[in-house]
Design a protein around this motif. Sequence first.
Motif, short mmCIF file in Angstrom:
data_model
loop_
_atom_site.label_atom_id
_atom_site.label_comp_id
_atom_site.label_asym_id
_atom_site.label_seq_id
_atom_site.Cartn_x
_atom_site.Cartn_y
_atom_site.Cartn_z
N MET A 1 0.79 -1.17 -0.05
CA MET A 1 -0.24 -0.07 0.04
C MET A 1 0.75 1.27 0.00
O MET A 1 1.89 1.45 1.03
N ASP A 2 0.61 2.19 -1.06
CA ASP A 2 1.59 3.37 -0.88
C ASP A 2 0.78 4.49 -0.11
O ASP A 2 -0.30 4.42 0.19
N ILE A 3 1.70 5.56 -0.06
CA ILE A 3 1.10 6.69 0.78
C ILE A 3 -0.28 7.44 0.40
O ILE A 3 -1.00 7.68 1.01
N LYS A 4 -0.43 7.35 -1.01
CA LYS A 4 -1.47 7.88 -1.77
C LYS A 4 -2.76 7.05 -1.19
O LYS A 4 -3.96 7.56 -0.90
N GLN A 5 -2.70 5.82 -1.18
CA GLN A 5 -3.67 4.88 -0.72
C GLN A 5 -4.01 5.09 0.66
O GLN A 5 -5.05 5.09 1.26
N ILE A 6 -2.87 5.06 1.46
CA ILE A 6 -3.11 5.47 3.02
C ILE A 6 -3.70 6.88 3.27
O ILE A 6 -4.73 6.99 4.07
N GLN A 7 -3.44 7.70 2.48
CA GLN A 7 -4.10 9.18 2.62
C GLN A 7 -5.51 9.03 2.52
O GLN A 7 -6.61 9.63 2.96
N PHE A 28 2.34 -6.22 5.30
CA PHE A 28 2.14 -4.76 5.78
C PHE A 28 0.73 -4.72 6.60
O PHE A 28 -0.32 -5.61 6.39
N MET A 89 0.51 14.86 -6.61
CA MET A 89 1.35 13.96 -5.63
C MET A 89 1.82 15.18 -4.67
O MET A 89 1.58 16.57 -4.73
N TYR A 150 -0.92 16.24 -2.10
CA TYR A 150 -1.77 15.55 -2.97
C TYR A 150 -3.22 16.13 -2.97
O TYR A 150 -3.83 16.44 -2.11
#
Length: 160
Positions: A1-7, A28, A89, A150
């Motif tokens: 999971m990347d930072i965009k998905q977490i946000q 993860f 981004m 983002y």
Amino acid sequence: MDIKQIQELIKFVSRSGVNEVAIEQENFKITIKTNQAPTIVQASLPAPVATVAIPAAAAPLPSSVTETKSAEGTDAEVASKYITIKSPMIGTFYRSSSPDKPFFLNVGDEVSVGKVVCIIEAMKLFNEIESEVSGKVVKILVDNASPVEYDQPLFLVEPM
């Protein structure tokens, strides 16, 4: 999971009113817990555990509610006739490719689909951001060399 998905997950959880969300994948694990108090995000990877606290938004005082709504109404009416170019981004926003070069866009310039409108530096990589709309630039919403988030609005464009 990347930072965009977490946000995006954090935004979703805060809007939905859910008290707790836990996602577990191979290497993860993330748990997001909300109460009426601050939102707490805990993520654990094979590496050390990271914990980030996100304070809940404070409610405005009743006396300022009327003023805020009238100002937002005016801004919403003005913004509704414009298209917003948003940051894809997190990074540092630059209006030109180098300090001695002219800006990609100025207020009043016409922009077309595919034209480079700015550069966003992320992790020492300079990413050219191209327009997805055509029109006339009405307002530049970010200062040169400023950090951006983002989905943060960068430009207002009047469609042609």
